[in-house]
Design a protein around this motif. Structure first.
Motif, short mmCIF file in Angstrom:
data_model
loop_
_atom_site.label_atom_id
_atom_site.label_comp_id
_atom_site.label_asym_id
_atom_site.label_seq_id
_atom_site.Cartn_x
_atom_site.Cartn_y
_atom_site.Cartn_z
N VAL A 511 0.31 -0.91 -0.39
CA VAL A 511 -0.09 0.39 0.59
C VAL A 511 0.65 0.96 -0.11
CG1 VAL A 511 -1.44 1.15 0.81
CG2 VAL A 511 -2.01 -1.22 1.35
N PRO A 512 0.70 1.91 -0.73
CA PRO A 512 1.61 3.70 -0.85
C PRO A 512 1.71 3.92 -0.16
CG PRO A 512 -0.06 3.04 -2.66
CD PRO A 512 -0.11 2.11 -1.68
N LYS A 513 2.61 3.94 0.98
CA LYS A 513 2.63 5.29 2.26
C LYS A 513 2.14 6.55 1.51
CE LYS A 513 7.09 3.29 3.92
NZ LYS A 513 8.10 3.23 4.19
N SER A 514 2.16 6.89 1.06
CA SER A 514 0.96 7.95 0.35
C SER A 514 -0.29 8.08 0.99
CB SER A 514 1.32 8.85 -0.72
OG SER A 514 0.55 7.72 -1.60
N MET A 515 -0.81 6.62 1.63
CA MET A 515 -1.81 6.69 1.45
C MET A 515 -2.37 6.49 3.26
SD MET A 515 -3.70 4.37 -1.81
CE MET A 515 -5.00 4.56 -0.87
N TYR A 516 -1.04 6.28 4.11
CA TYR A 516 -1.59 6.00 5.08
C TYR A 516 -2.10 7.63 5.73
CZ TYR A 516 2.17 2.47 4.80
OH TYR A 516 2.50 0.97 4.67
N ARG A 517 -2.82 6.80 7.45
CA ARG A 517 -2.97 8.22 7.80
C ARG A 517 -2.46 8.35 9.26
NH1 ARG A 517 -9.35 7.02 7.33
NH2 ARG A 517 -9.80 7.31 5.06
N THR A 518 -3.04 9.09 9.71
CA THR A 518 -1.87 9.46 11.18
C THR A 518 -3.04 8.76 12.12
OG1 THR A 518 -3.24 11.62 11.21
CG2 THR A 518 -1.99 11.78 10.04
N ALA A 519 -2.67 8.34 12.90
CA ALA A 519 -3.44 7.70 14.90
C ALA A 519 -4.47 9.10 14.97
CB ALA A 519 -1.96 7.98 15.71
N GLU A 520 -4.20 10.27 14.64
CA GLU A 520 -5.65 11.44 14.86
C GLU A 520 -6.58 10.46 13.94
OE1 GLU A 520 -6.99 15.02 15.51
OE2 GLU A 520 -4.86 14.87 15.32
N GLU A 521 -6.13 10.80 12.46
CA GLU A 521 -6.95 10.42 11.56
C GLU A 521 -8.06 9.43 11.92
OE1 GLU A 521 -5.89 13.29 7.89
OE2 GLU A 521 -4.49 11.47 7.73
N VAL A 522 -6.57 8.21 11.83
CA VAL A 522 -7.10 6.59 12.04
C VAL A 522 -8.19 6.75 13.16
CG1 VAL A 522 -6.43 4.38 12.54
CG2 VAL A 522 -5.25 5.77 10.70
N GLU A 523 -7.71 7.41 14.14
CA GLU A 523 -8.93 6.73 15.82
C GLU A 523 -10.32 7.76 15.08
OE1 GLU A 523 -8.52 8.83 19.83
OE2 GLU A 523 -7.37 9.40 18.75
N ASN A 524 -10.00 8.81 14.14
CA ASN A 524 -11.32 10.14 14.28
C ASN A 524 -12.43 8.89 13.50
OD1 ASN A 524 -10.97 11.82 15.70
ND2 ASN A 524 -9.82 12.93 14.04
N GLU A 525 -11.72 8.23 12.72
CA GLU A 525 -12.45 6.72 11.90
C GLU A 525 -12.89 6.14 12.15
OE1 GLU A 525 -14.01 4.74 7.80
OE2 GLU A 525 -13.25 7.53 8.57
N ASP A 526 -12.14 5.94 13.37
CA ASP A 526 -12.87 3.64 14.16
C ASP A 526 -13.87 4.73 14.71
OD1 ASP A 526 -11.34 2.45 13.20
OD2 ASP A 526 -9.66 2.52 14.88
N ILE A 527 -14.09 6.33 15.29
CA ILE A 527 -15.22 7.02 16.11
C ILE A 527 -16.35 7.14 14.84
CG2 ILE A 527 -16.45 8.70 17.49
CD1 ILE A 527 -13.14 9.03 18.40
N ARG A 528 -15.90 7.32 13.77
CA ARG A 528 -17.49 7.50 13.18
C ARG A 528 -18.15 6.36 12.92
NH1 ARG A 528 -19.05 6.97 7.97
NH2 ARG A 528 -16.44 5.39 7.52
N LEU A 529 -17.11 5.32 12.89
CA LEU A 529 -17.66 4.35 12.30
C LEU A 529 -18.56 3.67 13.33
CD1 LEU A 529 -14.89 2.45 10.80
CD2 LEU A 529 -17.09 2.82 9.56
N TRP A 530 -17.86 3.90 15.14
CA TRP A 530 -18.56 3.40 16.31
C TRP A 530 -19.52 3.80 16.65
CZ3 TRP A 530 -18.88 0.25 20.30
CH2 TRP A 530 -17.32 -0.31 20.69
N THR A 531 -20.03 5.33 16.07
CA THR A 531 -21.52 6.08 16.12
C THR A 531 -22.50 5.87 14.99
OG1 THR A 531 -19.98 8.01 15.03
CG2 THR A 531 -20.14 7.86 17.49
N GLU A 532 -21.56 5.87 14.12
CA GLU A 532 -23.00 5.58 12.78
C GLU A 532 -24.25 4.46 13.22
OE1 GLU A 532 -20.91 3.94 9.02
OE2 GLU A 532 -20.42 5.93 8.41
N MET A 533 -24.29 3.65 14.38
CA MET A 533 -24.65 2.67 14.56
C MET A 533 -26.04 3.80 15.33
SD MET A 533 -22.97 1.50 18.62
CE MET A 533 -21.96 1.41 17.17
N ILE A 534 -27.02 3.07 14.94
CA ILE A 534 -28.91 3.81 16.13
C ILE A 534 -28.27 4.18 17.20
CG2 ILE A 534 -30.84 3.68 15.93
CD1 ILE A 534 -31.08 2.00 13.05
#
Length: 725
Positions: A511-534
């Protein structure tokens, strides 16, 4: 412990009267049941028009038990009382039986029913329930229970053979039709084929389709019976046909779509399925899904029910039922995740290919995070379930699991990157808990020298039954006899494994390193997936309730709620205040070390507030036990701020409550005495948008436990809460 039995619906493709004619031929003695020694008529009643006949009999059974046990018990025969009611007009035969011998030590109760098929009046249905409760038996309680269960399991299938035997005998004699009862036919002799002979006992504990709980078949216990004797519940083999009521199962359906089950395994499935039907008013899990959880716990109903309830809660919280419709794989997964579906194996199971050695696990974790990878794997499992259903229809036989082929060529130490292994272990844990018995076979090919290291890390997290399905090949061993060709047709072996079939699984790469996310971005994405639930989760502690505030502008709005008590016991309250509560900047979750995005704890009611002055209670407190699902509504009378509160339930203070516990579901869970957990969803509706009456909320119940009609109404407002237990 009380052993219970529930049969499926057994359907005979013969009219009720003909089945009764075959039924009466097995008495007064039956060479197919040598243990049925004799019977005496104790009482007999016949209605004036001859349509109804009641017979009570005392039956003697020669139980197949060790001679020493018989000598200790001081009996040669066991006696049962059977009460049978034949209604020729309604075309039903009801049978009720109980033991007379040792009735103060052992309680055996059985009910059977013959009736007309609801969709075809020329067919006959048979159903049966039984229970065995051994209170005491000279210190041999466990032995007697095992003997009874073993013999009963071996006799259930024999029961159907007996009726079929006599139906064939009638056919050989040319008797293929017996006229139905009519008011003018009651003058016919009782020995006529239209009725049961008064000299022939109607089966109670020895029904036409089974043998008593303590009985033994002529040929001795079968292999299935030996297997069934280890189960806590039992069941009989049945035959289902189209038109049987939707809430019941029958044997043709079971054999066609679920596979060959022993009678006691069928009983476990039927009883757990019935329990879900009574508690889960919405969509219940499919029979194949229920069966997987039973198999995962060796058909121990209590254990299977516990993990199934936990899985239902998990599916509800994460909206897994809608995952295939809502989840869209990110482009990086489509390009670099080296896995995909590829035809099917020789058994008709869907085949999933994973080129793990070519996958850049570190790059995927750095680019996506754990939550996205988990969602993707869950979507693969959901797709696997769908393909199993599809293949079951295509191949005409039950297919409940899939085959996974893992190619490890290219696996090296970079795959042992710690965060990647951590993500893998978490995925394995979630899949093991929620998709049991879905892996039919795992073919691991071209395992390199580093594989034992990876296996040592992950194997402890894999169920023992699952590990037995692993087949590991090193180097090119898979190419010879006993290899891949034994499980997959040669025509569909992928080209990268030496076959001729083109495989659409991505080849992967870094996977190209240009596609890597920072730890903060990954954490925010994880939280978004958590909070998408009803649904949201909250933790409740002793002295630290969880509260949410709902601002109401228009009076007569409707606040609705739906929550599950996942852990511990709580008290649910609703308050009203004209003042807006101060939302804390930092909630108490840090104090208790709660790190999950879904496990929050917020307190809104200021400690300086006085009940009755600063805020008022608009609902009577509702005590909710662990495992309960609560749905309700509250019609607001005033604008302002409404606070919904879930508070820790003090057992000592509320010991007088009359709400029963759900001990049969979650009693074995190890619950902290100072922590509770709820999963909740709330919504505000305008009165014109509220469907249903203003004093009752029509809502579905979660699959947690038994349904109760407990309703709490407030005198201060129009409201309703319903609890399912």
């Amino acid at each position: 412990m009380v052993q219970k039995y529930q049969s499926p619906v057994r359907v005979y493709k013969h009219p009720f009267e003909l089945v009764m004619a075959a039924y009466e031929r097995r008495f007064p003695t039956c060479h197919l049941i040598p243990m049925f020694v004799a019977s005496d008529v104790v009482n007999e009643e016949t209605s004036e028009d001859g349509s109804t006949q009641k017979i009570e009999r005392r039956c003697a059974l020669d139980v197949d038990a060790p001679r020493l046990l018989k000598r200790i018990a001081g009996v040669d025969y066991v006696y049962f009382i059977q009460k049978n009611t034949l209604n020729r007009k309604e075309r039903t035969l009801h049978i009720e039986s109980h033991n007379e011998t040792f009735s103060n030590r052992v309680v055996v109760h059985e009910t059977c029913c013959y009736s007309v098929h609801p969709e075809n009046e020329d067919w006959t249905c048979f159903e049966q329930t039984a229970s065995l409760d051994i209170k005491s038996f000279f210190g041999f309680e466990s032995t007697v229970e095992k003997i009874a269960m073993k013999q009963y399991a071996s006799s259930i299938k024999k029961g159907k053979e007996i009726i079929e035997y006599y139906l064939k005998e009638l056919d050989d004699e040319g008797l293929t039709h017996v006229p139905r009862w009519s008011p003018s036919s009651h003058s016919l002799p009782l020995s006529s084929p239209t009725s049961l002979s008064t000299n022939q006992p109607e089966l109670g504990i020895v029904p036409a389709d089974s043998v008593p709980l303590s009985a033994d078949a002529r040929d001795g216990p079968s292999q299935d019976a030996k297997q069934d004797s280890n189960l806590l519940q039992n069941d009989s083999l049945a035959e289902i046909l189209p038109g049987t009521p939707e809430d019941k199962l029958d044997a043709d359906y079971i054999k066609r779509y679920l596979g060959d089950l022993t009678p006691l395994q069928e009983s476990c499935l039927i009883r757990l399925r019935k329990w879900l039907q009574e508690t889960h008013k919405g969509k219940i899990p499919k029979d194949e899904h229920i069966l997987r959880f039973l198999r995962a716990r060796d058909f121990n109903m209590d254990k299977a029910r516990e993990i199934l309830c936990q899985s239902l809660t998990w599916r509800k919280q994460h909206q897994v039922d809608y995952l295939l419709e809502t989840w869209s794989s990110p482009q990086v997964l489509q390009d670099y995740y080296t896995g995909g579906w590829h035809h099917h194996d020789k058994d008709g199971r869907p085949l999933y290919i994973l080129r793990l050695g070519q996958m850049d696990t570190k790059g995927l974790v750095r680019a996506l995070g754990e939550e996205s990878l988990l969602r993707h794997v869950l979507s693969i499992n959901e797709e696997g379930l769908r393909r199993c259903e599809e293949n079951t229809k295509v191949f005409g036989r039950p297919i409940s699991c899939w085959t996974c082929l893992v190619d490890l060529e290219g696996l090296n130490m970079r795959h042992l990157w710690r965060p990647g292994v951590k993500a893998l272990l978490r995925i394995i844990e979630v899949v093991e808990a929620n998709y049991p018995e879905t892996l039919g076979r795992l073919l691991i090919l071209r395992a390199p020298r580093v594989f034992p290291v990876l296996w040592t890390l992950v194997s402890p997290f894999i169920d023992e039954n699952t590990r037995k399905k692993f087949l590991i090949y090193a180097g090119n061993d898979y190419q010879g006899a006993g290899g891949l060709v034994d499980y997959i047709d040669k025509e569909i072996i992928p080209d990268f494994l030496g076959g001729e079939c083109m495989c659409e699984v991505p080849e992967g790469g870094l996977v190209p390193k240009s596609m890597y996310r920072t730890a903060e971005e990954v954490e925010n994405e994880d939280i978004r997936l958590w909070t998408e639930m009803i649904y949201q989760s909250a933790s409740i502690f002793k002295g630290a309730p969880h509260e949410i505030v709902i601002e109401i502008i228009d009076a007569s709005s409707v606040i609705t709620w739906d929550f599950d008590v996942c852990k511990g016991d709580i008290v649910f309250n609703i308050y009203h205040s004209k003042r807006a509560p101060q939302v804390p900047r930092k909630d108490i979750q840090g104090t208790h070390g709660i790190t999950s995005p879904g496990g929050n704890n917020v307190q809104l009611i200021d400690k300086s507030w006085t009940l009755g002055q600063d805020y008022s209670m608009v609902e009577s407190p509702l005590t909710c036990k662990e495992g309960e699902s609560v749905q309700g509504s509250h019609i607001t009378r005033w604008p302002g701020f409404y606070i919904l509160q879930w508070k820790f339930h003090n057992m000592a203070a509320c010991s007088a409550t009359n709400l029963p516990r759900v001990d049969d579901v979650l009693a074995t869970l190890q619950v902290s005495s100072h922590k509770c957990k709820v999963m909740y969803y709330t919504e505000v509706l305008g009165s014109e948008d509220f469907r249903g009456s203003m004093t009752s909320l029509e809502s579905s119940h979660s699959g947690f436990s038994q349904l109760s009609a407990a309703t709490t109404n407030s005198n201060q407002s129009q409201s309703s809460s319903m609890i399912s237990r």
